[in-house]
Design a protein around this motif. Sequence first.
Motif, PDB file in Angstrom:
ATOM      1  N   VAL A 119       0.844  -1.196   0.000  1.00  0.00           N
ATOM      2  CA  VAL A 119       0.000   0.000   0.000  1.00  0.00           C
ATOM      3  C   VAL A 119       0.878   1.243   0.000  1.00  0.00           C
ATOM      4  CG1 VAL A 119      -1.788   1.273   1.255  1.00  0.00           C
ATOM      5  CG2 VAL A 119      -1.746  -1.242   1.334  1.00  0.00           C
ATOM      6  N   PHE A 120       0.466   2.252  -0.757  1.00  0.00           N
ATOM      7  CA  PHE A 120       1.062   3.573  -0.560  1.00  0.00           C
ATOM      8  C   PHE A 120      -0.055   4.610  -0.468  1.00  0.00           C
ATOM      9  CE2 PHE A 120       1.188   3.372  -5.267  1.00  0.00           C
ATOM     10  CZ  PHE A 120       0.671   4.620  -5.630  1.00  0.00           C
ATOM     11  N   VAL A 121       0.225   5.689   0.245  1.00  0.00           N
ATOM     12  CA  VAL A 121      -0.787   6.712   0.515  1.00  0.00           C
ATOM     13  C   VAL A 121      -0.207   8.082   0.202  1.00  0.00           C
ATOM     14  CG1 VAL A 121      -2.376   7.689   2.214  1.00  0.00           C
ATOM     15  CG2 VAL A 121      -1.738   5.254   2.348  1.00  0.00           C
ATOM     16  N   VAL A 122      -1.021   8.896  -0.475  1.00  0.00           N
ATOM     17  CA  VAL A 122      -0.608  10.249  -0.854  1.00  0.00           C
ATOM     18  C   VAL A 122      -1.565  11.252  -0.209  1.00  0.00           C
ATOM     19  CG1 VAL A 122      -0.289  11.856  -2.781  1.00  0.00           C
ATOM     20  CG2 VAL A 122       0.298   9.422  -3.053  1.00  0.00           C
ATOM     21  N   ASP A 123      -1.014  12.306   0.355  1.00  0.00           N
ATOM     22  CA  ASP A 123      -1.808  13.402   0.895  1.00  0.00           C
ATOM     23  C   ASP A 123      -2.105  14.366  -0.250  1.00  0.00           C
ATOM     24  OD1 ASP A 123      -2.604  15.914   2.055  1.00  0.00           O
ATOM     25  OD2 ASP A 123      -1.809  15.209   3.970  1.00  0.00           O
ATOM     26  N   LEU A 124      -3.373  14.491  -0.612  1.00  0.00           N
ATOM     27  CA  LEU A 124      -3.759  15.330  -1.745  1.00  0.00           C
ATOM     28  C   LEU A 124      -3.506  16.808  -1.481  1.00  0.00           C
ATOM     29  CD1 LEU A 124      -7.055  13.593  -2.890  1.00  0.00           C
ATOM     30  CD2 LEU A 124      -5.005  13.929  -4.277  1.00  0.00           C
ATOM     31  N   GLU A 125      -3.640  17.227  -0.250  1.00  0.00           N
ATOM     32  CA  GLU A 125      -3.440  18.641   0.073  1.00  0.00           C
ATOM     33  C   GLU A 125      -1.971  19.036  -0.049  1.00  0.00           C
ATOM     34  OE1 GLU A 125      -5.131  19.314   3.899  1.00  0.00           O
ATOM     35  OE2 GLU A 125      -7.191  18.924   3.248  1.00  0.00           O
ATOM     36  N   LYS A 126      -1.090  18.160   0.397  1.00  0.00           N
ATOM     37  CA  LYS A 126       0.347  18.440   0.350  1.00  0.00           C
ATOM     38  C   LYS A 126       0.989  17.907  -0.926  1.00  0.00           C
ATOM     39  CE  LYS A 126       0.894  18.193   5.380  1.00  0.00           C
ATOM     40  NZ  LYS A 126       1.604  17.493   6.493  1.00  0.00           N
ATOM     41  N   GLN A 165       2.116  14.915  -1.329  1.00  0.00           N
ATOM     42  CA  GLN A 165       3.290  14.190  -0.863  1.00  0.00           C
ATOM     43  C   GLN A 165       2.924  12.747  -0.510  1.00  0.00           C
ATOM     44  OE1 GLN A 165       4.882  16.192   2.546  1.00  0.00           O
ATOM     45  NE2 GLN A 165       6.036  17.684   1.340  1.00  0.00           N
ATOM     46  N   PHE A 166       3.917  11.853  -0.657  1.00  0.00           N
ATOM     47  CA  PHE A 166       3.781  10.516  -0.082  1.00  0.00           C
ATOM     48  C   PHE A 166       3.779  10.666   1.436  1.00  0.00           C
ATOM     49  CE2 PHE A 166       5.688   8.858  -4.089  1.00  0.00           C
ATOM     50  CZ  PHE A 166       4.837   7.786  -4.326  1.00  0.00           C
ATOM     51  N   ILE A 167       2.815  10.046   2.102  1.00  0.00           N
ATOM     52  CA  ILE A 167       2.851  10.043   3.567  1.00  0.00           C
ATOM     53  C   ILE A 167       2.992   8.620   4.113  1.00  0.00           C
ATOM     54  CG2 ILE A 167       1.599  12.193   3.864  1.00  0.00           C
ATOM     55  CD1 ILE A 167      -0.930  10.553   4.377  1.00  0.00           C
ATOM     56  N   ALA A 168       2.867   7.624   3.239  1.00  0.00           N
ATOM     57  CA  ALA A 168       3.102   6.236   3.650  1.00  0.00           C
ATOM     58  C   ALA A 168       3.443   5.423   2.416  1.00  0.00           C
ATOM     59  CB  ALA A 168       1.878   5.651   4.356  1.00  0.00           C
ATOM     60  N   HIS A 169       4.361   4.483   2.608  1.00  0.00           N
ATOM     61  CA  HIS A 169       4.741   3.602   1.495  1.00  0.00           C
ATOM     62  C   HIS A 169       5.173   2.259   2.064  1.00  0.00           C
ATOM     63  CE1 HIS A 169       6.427   2.158  -2.263  1.00  0.00           C
ATOM     64  NE2 HIS A 169       5.938   3.234  -2.867  1.00  0.00           N
ATOM     65  N   GLY A 170       4.537   1.196   1.589  1.00  0.00           N
ATOM     66  CA  GLY A 170       4.782  -0.133   2.130  1.00  0.00           C
ATOM     67  C   GLY A 170       5.969  -0.866   1.556  1.00  0.00           C
ATOM     68  N   ALA A 171       6.767  -0.198   0.703  1.00  0.00           N
ATOM     69  CA  ALA A 171       7.929  -0.872   0.133  1.00  0.00           C
ATOM     70  C   ALA A 171       9.176  -0.004   0.090  1.00  0.00           C
ATOM     71  CB  ALA A 171       7.616  -1.362  -1.287  1.00  0.00           C
ATOM     72  N   ASN A 172       8.999   1.303  -0.012  1.00  0.00           N
ATOM     73  CA  ASN A 172      10.155   2.193  -0.137  1.00  0.00           C
ATOM     74  C   ASN A 172       9.967   3.421   0.751  1.00  0.00           C
ATOM     75  OD1 ASN A 172      12.316   3.761  -0.880  1.00  0.00           O
ATOM     76  ND2 ASN A 172      11.939   3.640  -3.083  1.00  0.00           N
ATOM     77  N   LEU A 173      10.509   3.362   1.946  1.00  0.00           N
ATOM     78  CA  LEU A 173      10.325   4.451   2.903  1.00  0.00           C
ATOM     79  C   LEU A 173      11.022   5.732   2.474  1.00  0.00           C
ATOM     80  CD1 LEU A 173      10.704   2.537   6.286  1.00  0.00           C
ATOM     81  CD2 LEU A 173       8.612   3.286   5.155  1.00  0.00           C
ATOM     82  N   ARG A 174      11.958   5.638   1.539  1.00  0.00           N
ATOM     83  CA  ARG A 174      12.653   6.834   1.068  1.00  0.00           C
ATOM     84  C   ARG A 174      11.718   7.769   0.315  1.00  0.00           C
ATOM     85  NH1 ARG A 174      17.672   4.206  -1.992  1.00  0.00           N
ATOM     86  NH2 ARG A 174      15.948   2.878  -2.678  1.00  0.00           N
ATOM     87  N   LEU A 175      10.582   7.247  -0.152  1.00  0.00           N
ATOM     88  CA  LEU A 175       9.633   8.088  -0.873  1.00  0.00           C
ATOM     89  C   LEU A 175       8.748   8.899   0.068  1.00  0.00           C
ATOM     90  CD1 LEU A 175       8.491   5.646  -3.726  1.00  0.00           C
ATOM     91  CD2 LEU A 175       9.949   7.679  -3.939  1.00  0.00           C
ATOM     92  N   PHE A 193       4.953  14.153  -4.633  1.00  0.00           N
ATOM     93  CA  PHE A 193       4.334  13.101  -5.427  1.00  0.00           C
ATOM     94  C   PHE A 193       4.154  13.513  -6.879  1.00  0.00           C
ATOM     95  CE2 PHE A 193       0.575  10.778  -7.019  1.00  0.00           C
ATOM     96  CZ  PHE A 193       1.076   9.484  -6.912  1.00  0.00           C
ATOM     97  N   ARG A 194       3.853  14.756  -7.123  1.00  0.00           N
ATOM     98  CA  ARG A 194       3.594  15.215  -8.482  1.00  0.00           C
ATOM     99  C   ARG A 194       4.795  14.983  -9.398  1.00  0.00           C
ATOM    100  NH1 ARG A 194      -0.094  18.168 -11.203  1.00  0.00           N
ATOM    101  NH2 ARG A 194      -1.319  18.551  -9.301  1.00  0.00           N
ATOM    102  N   SER A 195       5.992  15.028  -8.854  1.00  0.00           N
ATOM    103  CA  SER A 195       7.198  14.873  -9.660  1.00  0.00           C
ATOM    104  C   SER A 195       7.587  13.410  -9.893  1.00  0.00           C
ATOM    105  CB  SER A 195       8.372  15.602  -9.000  1.00  0.00           C
ATOM    106  OG  SER A 195       8.677  15.009  -7.737  1.00  0.00           O
ATOM    107  N   ILE A 229       4.072   9.662 -13.788  1.00  0.00           N
ATOM    108  CA  ILE A 229       2.931   8.974 -13.179  1.00  0.00           C
ATOM    109  C   ILE A 229       2.338   9.737 -11.999  1.00  0.00           C
ATOM    110  CG2 ILE A 229       3.574   6.679 -13.948  1.00  0.00           C
ATOM    111  CD1 ILE A 229       4.855   6.180 -11.266  1.00  0.00           C
ATOM    112  N   GLY A 230       3.139  10.562 -11.321  1.00  0.00           N
ATOM    113  CA  GLY A 230       2.579  11.368 -10.239  1.00  0.00           C
ATOM    114  C   GLY A 230       1.488  12.278 -10.769  1.00  0.00           C
ATOM    115  N   GLN A 231       1.792  12.986 -11.836  1.00  0.00           N
ATOM    116  CA  GLN A 231       0.811  13.872 -12.449  1.00  0.00           C
ATOM    117  C   GLN A 231      -0.389  13.098 -12.970  1.00  0.00           C
ATOM    118  OE1 GLN A 231       2.574  16.582 -15.325  1.00  0.00           O
ATOM    119  NE2 GLN A 231       4.538  16.513 -14.256  1.00  0.00           N
ATOM    120  N   GLN A 232      -0.134  11.948 -13.573  1.00  0.00           N
ATOM    121  CA  GLN A 232      -1.212  11.147 -14.155  1.00  0.00           C
ATOM    122  C   GLN A 232      -2.158  10.612 -13.081  1.00  0.00           C
ATOM    123  OE1 GLN A 232       0.624   8.186 -16.647  1.00  0.00           O
ATOM    124  NE2 GLN A 232       1.451   9.699 -18.071  1.00  0.00           N
TER     125      GLN A 232
END
Length: 291
Positions: free
Chosen positions: A201-208, A210-220, A225-227, A236-239
């Motif tokens: 699972v990964f989670v993105v905060d739409l307001e910011k 930004q990635f706020i959680a990632h189940g495989a790559n904590l560096r993200l 996210f847009r970039s 793909i961030g933009q898409q």
Amino acid sequence: MLRACILALLFPCTLPALAAQPAEVAISAGYEEEAQQARLLLEKAVTAYRERGESVLAEINRQGQFTTSQHYVYVVNTQGTMLASGGPSAILIGRDISALLDEELKLAFQQVLSQPESGIVHSQQYRWMNWKDGQVERKHAYYQRVGDKIFAAGYYLPRSSPEEASNLLRDAVTAIGKNAQETLKRINQLDKLFNRDDLYVFVVDLEKEQFIAHGANLRLVGTNFRSLQAADGQPIGQQILSAIKGRQHAEVNYLWRNPITGKQESKATLLERVGQYIVAVGYYSPKQPAP
């Protein structure tokens, strides 16, 4: 050390599944060819044993006609001794497997060995070391008892199904709805509930954005996210942000690294909006394009 190696390599998480009532396990979509090849290899080994007897065990060990690039046959007797293997379990040949297991695993193993000979080919899924990539992966095995021996052959499933991805997304969305902060913390701790084989699972905060959680790559986590770009440069961030805009659900396809195979593969990511969050789970196509 040997016992730990054996349990890690071959038997963790496998025997309790095999202890279930024998039944055909459905073939995962996209693996029909692999399933057919495994069954044919098992049938070939059983037929050869019935025709030529014990000499076939030596042939299995030589990794000849009973081993392919993706499949191998292994044989145990009803006393729990490994008799033959064309794969990594060859290290156990001549050993009483049950003697190396704790009481719970030993009981499960004995239940498999005590199944009567019926001429029926049974199947189960479990986790096993893939000798090709050194990863513990799901495996679908077919097995059949012949006299005092159990013959088996199987294939690996390094890619989960769309249904499994959808189920994980549903579980994550439910958990976030109940307690968002605790769930985000567990995702970032790589909790197994949110990290299943090649699914995470990964989670993105739409307001910011930004990635706020990632189940495989904590560096993200915490990055813009847009970039985000795919392996081939696809934005793909933009898409993803465009796909979910004004919608509750969406799906985006792109090229991404499979954490199990370590390869860049075609991936379909399922998206669901939960308040200010995008919650996402992606699955990899079982049939990848030729390199």
